[in-house]
Design a protein around this motif. Structure first.
Motif, PDB file in Angstrom:
ATOM      1  N   VAL A 177       8.049 102.756  58.988  1.00 58.58           N
ATOM      2  CA  VAL A 177       9.083 102.526  57.972  1.00 58.58           C
ATOM      3  C   VAL A 177       8.788 103.329  56.711  1.00 58.58           C
ATOM      4  O   VAL A 177       9.672 103.985  56.139  1.00 58.58           O
ATOM      5  N   PHE A 178       7.525 103.295  56.259  1.00 55.23           N
ATOM      6  CA  PHE A 178       7.151 104.032  55.054  1.00 55.23           C
ATOM      7  C   PHE A 178       7.436 105.527  55.217  1.00 55.23           C
ATOM      8  O   PHE A 178       7.938 106.180  54.303  1.00 55.23           O
ATOM      9  N   LEU A 179       7.127 106.075  56.384  1.00 50.97           N
ATOM     10  CA  LEU A 179       7.352 107.503  56.638  1.00 50.97           C
ATOM     11  C   LEU A 179       8.843 107.849  56.588  1.00 50.97           C
ATOM     12  O   LEU A 179       9.246 108.841  55.963  1.00 50.97           O
ATOM     13  N   LYS A 180       9.656 107.048  57.254  1.00 45.61           N
ATOM     14  CA  LYS A 180      11.081 107.355  57.317  1.00 45.61           C
ATOM     15  C   LYS A 180      11.786 107.111  55.986  1.00 45.61           C
ATOM     16  O   LYS A 180      12.777 107.765  55.674  1.00 45.61           O
ATOM     17  N   ARG A 181      11.285 106.185  55.207  1.00 45.56           N
ATOM     18  CA  ARG A 181      11.865 105.955  53.893  1.00 45.56           C
ATOM     19  C   ARG A 181      11.677 107.176  53.000  1.00 45.56           C
ATOM     20  O   ARG A 181      12.577 107.555  52.252  1.00 45.56           O
ATOM     21  N   GLU A 182      10.495 107.760  53.072  1.00 43.84           N
ATOM     22  CA  GLU A 182      10.173 108.905  52.225  1.00 43.84           C
ATOM     23  C   GLU A 182      10.757 110.205  52.767  1.00 43.84           C
ATOM     24  O   GLU A 182      11.099 111.109  52.003  1.00 43.84           O
ATOM     25  N   ILE A 220      13.415  94.413  53.002  1.00 53.05           N
ATOM     26  CA  ILE A 220      13.868  94.500  54.395  1.00 53.05           C
ATOM     27  C   ILE A 220      14.370  93.147  54.907  1.00 53.05           C
ATOM     28  O   ILE A 220      14.632  92.993  56.105  1.00 53.05           O
ATOM     29  N   GLY A 221      14.500  92.162  53.987  1.00 51.51           N
ATOM     30  CA  GLY A 221      15.124  90.900  54.362  1.00 51.51           C
ATOM     31  C   GLY A 221      14.205  89.711  54.521  1.00 51.51           C
ATOM     32  O   GLY A 221      14.665  88.617  54.874  1.00 51.51           O
ATOM     33  N   VAL A 222      12.909  89.891  54.257  1.00 53.68           N
ATOM     34  CA  VAL A 222      11.964  88.788  54.403  1.00 53.68           C
ATOM     35  C   VAL A 222      11.494  88.350  53.018  1.00 53.68           C
ATOM     36  O   VAL A 222      10.643  88.995  52.406  1.00 53.68           O
ATOM     37  N   VAL A 223      12.051  87.271  52.515  1.00 48.19           N
ATOM     38  CA  VAL A 223      11.664  86.756  51.207  1.00 48.19           C
ATOM     39  C   VAL A 223      10.345  86.003  51.351  1.00 48.19           C
ATOM     40  O   VAL A 223      10.193  85.155  52.239  1.00 48.19           O
ATOM     41  N   GLN A 263       8.305  82.033  59.517  1.00 45.83           N
ATOM     42  CA  GLN A 263       8.454  82.460  60.906  1.00 45.83           C
ATOM     43  C   GLN A 263       7.930  83.872  61.079  1.00 45.83           C
ATOM     44  O   GLN A 263       8.488  84.836  60.535  1.00 45.83           O
ATOM     45  N   ALA A 264       6.861  84.005  61.843  1.00 38.99           N
ATOM     46  CA  ALA A 264       6.330  85.325  62.138  1.00 38.99           C
ATOM     47  C   ALA A 264       7.359  86.152  62.913  1.00 38.99           C
ATOM     48  O   ALA A 264       7.438  87.373  62.754  1.00 38.99           O
ATOM     49  N   ALA A 265       8.132  85.482  63.732  1.00 33.84           N
ATOM     50  CA  ALA A 265       9.161  86.181  64.514  1.00 33.84           C
ATOM     51  C   ALA A 265      10.164  86.872  63.603  1.00 33.84           C
ATOM     52  O   ALA A 265      10.667  87.957  63.923  1.00 33.84           O
ATOM     53  N   ALA A 266      10.452  86.275  62.449  1.00 29.72           N
ATOM     54  CA  ALA A 266      11.395  86.884  61.509  1.00 29.72           C
ATOM     55  C   ALA A 266      10.801  88.142  60.886  1.00 29.72           C
ATOM     56  O   ALA A 266      11.513  89.132  60.665  1.00 29.72           O
ATOM     57  N   VAL A 267       9.507  88.108  60.592  1.00 27.62           N
ATOM     58  CA  VAL A 267       8.838  89.285  60.033  1.00 27.62           C
ATOM     59  C   VAL A 267       8.897  90.440  61.025  1.00 27.62           C
ATOM     60  O   VAL A 267       9.266  91.568  60.679  1.00 27.62           O
ATOM     61  N   LEU A 268       8.537  90.162  62.271  1.00 28.56           N
ATOM     62  CA  LEU A 268       8.575  91.204  63.295  1.00 28.56           C
ATOM     63  C   LEU A 268      10.000  91.700  63.513  1.00 28.56           C
ATOM     64  O   LEU A 268      10.248  92.911  63.632  1.00 28.56           O
ATOM     65  N   SER A 269      10.941  90.776  63.568  1.00 28.54           N
ATOM     66  CA  SER A 269      12.336  91.149  63.796  1.00 28.54           C
ATOM     67  C   SER A 269      12.849  92.098  62.719  1.00 28.54           C
ATOM     68  O   SER A 269      13.508  93.108  63.019  1.00 28.54           O
ATOM     69  N   GLN A 270      12.537  91.803  61.462  1.00 24.97           N
ATOM     70  CA  GLN A 270      13.020  92.646  60.372  1.00 24.97           C
ATOM     71  C   GLN A 270      12.284  93.993  60.313  1.00 24.97           C
ATOM     72  O   GLN A 270      12.885  95.009  59.943  1.00 24.97           O
ATOM     73  N   LEU A 271      11.016  94.002  60.666  1.00 26.57           N
ATOM     74  CA  LEU A 271      10.303  95.279  60.742  1.00 26.57           C
ATOM     75  C   LEU A 271      10.928  96.164  61.819  1.00 26.57           C
ATOM     76  O   LEU A 271      11.164  97.361  61.608  1.00 26.57           O
ATOM     77  N   ARG A 272      11.199  95.590  62.970  1.00 25.84           N
ATOM     78  CA  ARG A 272      11.803  96.355  64.068  1.00 25.84           C
ATOM     79  C   ARG A 272      13.220  96.801  63.702  1.00 25.84           C
ATOM     80  O   ARG A 272      13.630  97.929  64.017  1.00 25.84           O
ATOM     81  N   ALA A 273      13.958  95.921  63.048  1.00 23.27           N
ATOM     82  CA  ALA A 273      15.328  96.267  62.648  1.00 23.27           C
ATOM     83  C   ALA A 273      15.311  97.419  61.654  1.00 23.27           C
ATOM     84  O   ALA A 273      16.155  98.326  61.721  1.00 23.27           O
ATOM     85  N   GLU A 274      14.357  97.401  60.716  1.00 24.48           N
ATOM     86  CA  GLU A 274      14.262  98.482  59.734  1.00 24.48           C
ATOM     87  C   GLU A 274      13.871  99.793  60.408  1.00 24.48           C
ATOM     88  O   GLU A 274      14.399 100.858  60.062  1.00 24.48           O
ATOM     89  N   CYS A 275      12.956  99.706  61.382  1.00 28.76           N
ATOM     90  CA  CYS A 275      12.585 100.904  62.142  1.00 28.76           C
ATOM     91  C   CYS A 275      13.801 101.482  62.860  1.00 28.76           C
ATOM     92  O   CYS A 275      14.063 102.692  62.805  1.00 28.76           O
ATOM     93  N   ALA A 317      16.997 101.005  62.230  1.00 30.85           N
ATOM     94  CA  ALA A 317      18.017 101.480  61.292  1.00 30.85           C
ATOM     95  C   ALA A 317      17.673 102.846  60.730  1.00 30.85           C
ATOM     96  O   ALA A 317      18.568 103.635  60.394  1.00 30.85           O
ATOM     97  N   ARG A 318      16.405 103.138  60.633  1.00 29.58           N
ATOM     98  CA  ARG A 318      15.986 104.418  60.053  1.00 29.58           C
ATOM     99  C   ARG A 318      15.670 105.474  61.108  1.00 29.58           C
ATOM    100  O   ARG A 318      15.185 106.555  60.804  1.00 29.58           O
ATOM    101  N   GLY A 319      15.890 105.126  62.380  1.00 26.46           N
ATOM    102  CA  GLY A 319      15.751 106.117  63.436  1.00 26.46           C
ATOM    103  C   GLY A 319      14.363 106.289  63.997  1.00 26.46           C
ATOM    104  O   GLY A 319      14.047 107.328  64.607  1.00 26.46           O
TER     105      GLY A 319
END
Length: 408
Positions: free
Chosen positions: A12-17, A83-86, A101-113, A115-117
């Protein structure tokens, strides 16, 4: 390489930059983030606001300082909010997602990945990384892949049932990096006592002290879970690294000392025990009920050599002193840990001397980077290890991009 906390966040950090950059996450398992799902017993202790070198271990603890300064806990909380995890910190400094929920953290990390290709490739174990004149060739289960730069985030050997492997160490060793001895951290403590079975499954807020011979080597205050094999729970996890280190050396004896009333002085406990001798119509079966968990109290009485059928008033002053001493210092002979298979974190790993702490770049091979648990850095229990994953991934991403721009 590695679809865990460090690998996914680095992508995510790489694709953001650099949105135009082609980024691929290779994961040997059928899905990414299995170990992340288990953190905090599924609630995901995402960070700790107190993260600093003092809470980390390894051959060179100062190695963590640049990464923690570049991407501190406040930055991690801001990143996840974006990325949606408060997230919110607790009084003890541990940071959890609001939803727990750890599942929410993983879900949002994957969703961000996604979304950014970022390309996510699973069941793609890497068997070799071969430097070429311009980049690398990676031999995977699905064929040979080419890469300009490689970031190894393969994690550690702990918890193989959740994806823990030694692949990263082997790949980096083949490229000239050294590996320090591996041993379990944040794990259960195996101990010997005929009385442990009597209290198995019970929890108590205690002070737990480890002694190597006559020397105190670690101490924690928190919840302890008694098990038939030994000690578990947060209090045990917090000091277990010292047991793992001792276990691999096996020099001298180690003892775990449990203070069942950490907020009481020994004298106060002794006076309370003496006072209880005057309780009418009581036997020693109920002697400590109301002061300690009933079953724990009964076990303490038996461990002091008393019968549970004698009257409270028959307890002698010396027996009362023995009970008080047991409450303040119930000692268990430590035999080791439950091994890396049961551990949450791996202590040891690829030596940090081979990497630049400012960028996570290899000092041996240009274009090679490493982050997270694969390196010889491990943190205390309480969110420190995930914070290291985020911080090291962040500076690795910055280092990769700086190299691409000709800055490294």
């Amino acid at each position: 390489m590695g679809g865990g906390a460090a690998g996914l966040s680095a992508a995510v950090f790489l694709k953001r930059e650099c949105p135009a950059l082609s980024v691929t996450v290779l994961e040997r398992a059928p899905r990414v983030g299995r170990k992340l799902l288990a953190t905090g017993n599924g609630t995901c202790n995402i960070s700790n606001i107190h993260a600093a070198p003092a809470y980390y271990h390894g051959g060179d603890v100062s190695f963590v300082k640049p990464a923690l300064e570049a991407f501190p806990p406040t930055a991690a909380m801001a990143f996840f909010a974006e990325i949606g995890v408060v997230c919110r910190p607790r009084e003890d400094g541990r940071v959890y997602p609001l939803c727990e929920q750890a599942a929410a953290v993983l879900s949002q990390l994957r969703a961000e990945c996604a979304a950014r290709g970022v390309e996510e490739v699973t069941e793609a174990a890497v068997s070799a990384v071969r430097p070429q004149k311009h980049g690398f060739l990676l031999e995977t289960a699905g064929g040979v892949l080419a890469a300009d730069q490689v970031l190894v985030t393969a994690g550690g050997a702990a918890s193989p049932s959740l994806g823990g492997v030694t692949d990263g160490y082997a790949l980096l060793a083949a490229l000239g990096h050294e590996k320090t001895p591996l041993f379990p951290a944040v794990t259960q403590i195996a101990a010997d006592s005929e009385f442990l079975r009597a209290v198995k499954g019970l929890r108590a807020d205690v002070r737990l002290t480890l002694r190597h011979g006559a020397r105190q080597v670690a101490e924690s205050v928190g919840e302890l879970l008694f098990c038939d094999y030994g000690l578990s729970g947060p209090a045990a996890f917090a000091v277990s690294r010292a047991v793992g280190d001792w276990e691999r050396k096996k020099q001298g004896e180690m003892t775990a000392v449990v203070d069942l009333l950490p907020d009481w002085t020994t004298e106060a406990v002794r006076e309370e025990i003496l006072r209880r001798r005057a309780l009418k119509g009581r036997t020693t079966e109920e002697f400590l009920t109301g002061l300690l968990n009933k079953r724990i109290g009964q076990t303490v009485v038996r461990a002091c050599g008393l019968s549970l059928t004698q009257t409270a008033e028959s307890v002698t002053p010396s027996e009362a002193a023995a009970i008080a001493a047991m409450i303040k210092g119930w000692a268990f002979a430590v035999s080791g840990t439950k091994g890396l298979a049961a551990a949450q974190v791996t202590a040891g790993g690829t030596a940090t001397a081979g990497f630049d702490p400012q960028t996570m770049a290899s000092r041996r091979v240009k274009g090679l980077y490493a982050a997270g648990e694969v390196l010889d850095i491990d943190g205390d229990c309480g969110g420190f290890n995930l914070q290291w994953a985020w911080s090291s991934a962040y500076v690795a991403a910055k280092g990769i991009l700086a190299e691409r721009r000709g800055g490294v």
